[in-house]
Design a protein around this motif. Structure first.
Motif, mmCIF file in Angstrom:
data_model
loop_
_atom_site.group_PDB
_atom_site.id
_atom_site.type_symbol
_atom_site.label_atom_id
_atom_site.label_comp_id
_atom_site.label_asym_id
_atom_site.label_seq_id
_atom_site.Cartn_x
_atom_site.Cartn_y
_atom_site.Cartn_z
ATOM 1 N N VAL A 32 -62.708 22.661 77.358
ATOM 2 C CA VAL A 32 -62.320 22.889 78.757
ATOM 3 C C VAL A 32 -61.563 21.673 79.287
ATOM 4 C CG1 VAL A 32 -63.204 23.181 81.120
ATOM 5 C CG2 VAL A 32 -64.205 24.499 79.241
ATOM 6 N N LEU A 33 -62.083 20.489 79.010
ATOM 7 C CA LEU A 33 -61.447 19.258 79.496
ATOM 8 C C LEU A 33 -60.090 19.040 78.836
ATOM 9 C CD1 LEU A 33 -64.553 16.887 79.471
ATOM 10 C CD2 LEU A 33 -63.648 18.230 81.377
ATOM 11 N N SER A 34 -60.044 19.162 77.528
ATOM 12 C CA SER A 34 -58.797 18.928 76.791
ATOM 13 C C SER A 34 -57.707 19.907 77.196
ATOM 14 C CB SER A 34 -59.046 19.015 75.292
ATOM 15 O OG SER A 34 -59.916 17.984 74.892
ATOM 16 N N SER A 35 -58.091 21.142 77.516
ATOM 17 C CA SER A 35 -57.094 22.133 77.925
ATOM 18 C C SER A 35 -56.458 21.761 79.265
ATOM 19 C CB SER A 35 -57.719 23.527 78.017
ATOM 20 O OG SER A 35 -58.599 23.616 79.126
ATOM 21 N N ARG A 36 -57.082 20.838 79.980
ATOM 22 C CA ARG A 36 -56.553 20.361 81.254
ATOM 23 C C ARG A 36 -55.923 18.972 81.124
ATOM 24 N NH1 ARG A 36 -59.984 24.197 82.047
ATOM 25 N NH2 ARG A 36 -59.977 25.451 83.929
ATOM 26 N N PHE A 52 -58.968 7.000 86.739
ATOM 27 C CA PHE A 52 -60.105 7.900 86.873
ATOM 28 C C PHE A 52 -59.746 9.045 87.828
ATOM 29 C CE2 PHE A 52 -64.151 9.403 88.476
ATOM 30 C CZ PHE A 52 -65.013 9.302 87.407
ATOM 31 N N GLU A 53 -59.196 8.719 88.968
ATOM 32 C CA GLU A 53 -58.848 9.738 89.972
ATOM 33 C C GLU A 53 -57.748 10.675 89.472
ATOM 34 O OE1 GLU A 53 -58.088 7.148 93.303
ATOM 35 O OE2 GLU A 53 -60.156 7.383 94.053
ATOM 36 N N ARG A 54 -56.768 10.148 88.711
ATOM 37 C CA ARG A 54 -55.705 11.007 88.152
ATOM 38 C C ARG A 54 -56.286 12.015 87.154
ATOM 39 N NH1 ARG A 54 -53.030 6.228 88.506
ATOM 40 N NH2 ARG A 54 -53.281 5.658 86.321
ATOM 41 N N ILE A 55 -57.212 11.555 86.320
ATOM 42 C CA ILE A 55 -57.840 12.456 85.336
ATOM 43 C C ILE A 55 -58.610 13.553 86.062
ATOM 44 C CG2 ILE A 55 -59.605 12.604 83.528
ATOM 45 C CD1 ILE A 55 -58.681 9.723 82.693
ATOM 46 N N ILE A 56 -59.397 13.175 87.059
ATOM 47 C CA ILE A 56 -60.173 14.150 87.827
ATOM 48 C C ILE A 56 -59.239 15.145 88.519
ATOM 49 C CG2 ILE A 56 -61.756 14.418 89.800
ATOM 50 C CD1 ILE A 56 -63.049 13.308 87.268
ATOM 51 N N ALA A 57 -58.135 14.654 89.063
ATOM 52 C CA ALA A 57 -57.173 15.547 89.724
ATOM 53 C C ALA A 57 -56.573 16.527 88.719
ATOM 54 C CB ALA A 57 -56.076 14.724 90.399
ATOM 55 N N ASP A 58 -56.240 16.050 87.515
ATOM 56 C CA ASP A 58 -55.693 16.931 86.475
ATOM 57 C C ASP A 58 -56.724 17.986 86.053
ATOM 58 O OD1 ASP A 58 -53.325 15.505 86.515
ATOM 59 O OD2 ASP A 58 -53.738 14.406 84.651
ATOM 60 N N TRP A 59 -57.986 17.601 85.997
ATOM 61 C CA TRP A 59 -59.035 18.538 85.607
ATOM 62 C C TRP A 59 -59.305 19.595 86.664
ATOM 63 C CZ3 TRP A 59 -63.182 14.593 83.583
ATOM 64 C CH2 TRP A 59 -62.891 14.260 82.250
ATOM 65 N N ALA A 61 -61.504 21.294 89.832
ATOM 66 C CA ALA A 61 -62.944 21.549 90.023
ATOM 67 C C ALA A 61 -63.609 22.042 88.741
ATOM 68 C CB ALA A 61 -63.150 22.553 91.159
ATOM 69 N N VAL A 62 -62.918 22.913 87.991
ATOM 70 C CA VAL A 62 -63.504 23.461 86.759
ATOM 71 C C VAL A 62 -63.707 22.354 85.728
ATOM 72 C CG1 VAL A 62 -63.072 25.010 84.808
ATOM 73 C CG2 VAL A 62 -62.608 25.783 87.135
ATOM 74 N N GLY A 63 -62.713 21.513 85.545
ATOM 75 C CA GLY A 63 -62.817 20.426 84.578
ATOM 76 C C GLY A 63 -63.844 19.386 84.992
ATOM 77 N N THR A 64 -63.881 19.072 86.278
ATOM 78 C CA THR A 64 -64.857 18.097 86.756
ATOM 79 C C THR A 64 -66.273 18.615 86.553
ATOM 80 O OG1 THR A 64 -63.273 17.232 88.358
ATOM 81 C CG2 THR A 64 -65.591 16.734 88.750
#
Length: 170
Positions: A32-36, A52-59, A61-64
């Protein structure tokens, strides 16, 4: 049961539990994470609040949510991989050398670093990446990975020494 038989049993149980947990829970969450765009290791080694914030934004809500779930499951995975690696170091060791002693310390310390890293990740994921939580968590993750590499190198060295002794005794 001999000590060696107990070590083989511990190794087998640790390896089986590690494999099952990864296949059943951690692997699918990682997908799930890698697909984002980023796997969990990217977050673990973010080192800065901005990254950290950029990764969370790319993920999103589903990825987080998947990252939070994966981090909680990692608490179960830690003793499993530590048991497998610790047993493997003992099984591969030819004698009580510095590599063996270092690896036997490195494995539980890596596990402790992983636990503390998970606490930092969960805090950053739930409360936000304020203060030193991200750099400290990333430093713990980098330390964990370095210690695990040390343990793996000790296993390889032990196996090579065993092979050399075996070939020399023919």
């Amino acid at each position: 049961m001999t000590t060696r038989a107990r070590l083989w049993l511990a190794f087998a149980l640790g390896l089986a539990a590690t494999t099952i947990l990864y296949a059943a829970r951690l692997g699918p969450l990682e997908a799930v994470l890698s697909s984002r765009g980023h796997g969990i290791v990217s977050l673990e080694l973010a080192f800065s609040r901005g990254r950290f914030e950029r990764i969370i934004a790319d993920w999103g809500a589903v990825g987080t949510s998947a990252a939070i779930d994966q981090t909680w499951w990692d608490f179960v995975w830690i003793p499993c991989y530590c048991l497998a690696l610790f047993s493997a170091v003992r099984l591969a060791a030819v004698g009580p050398g510095r590599w063996v002693q270092g690896a036997l310390v490195a494995v539980p310390v890596a596990g402790a670093c992983d636990v503390l890293e998970n606490v930092a990740l969960l805090r950053a994921l739930h409360v936000g990446p304020s203060g030193l939580v991200v750099p400290v968590g990333s430093l713990l993750a980098a330390t964990k990975f370095a210690l695990l590499v040390l343990a793996l190198l000790a296993i390889v060295r032990g196996l090579l020494e065993r092979r050399r002794h075996h070939v020399g005794n023919r």
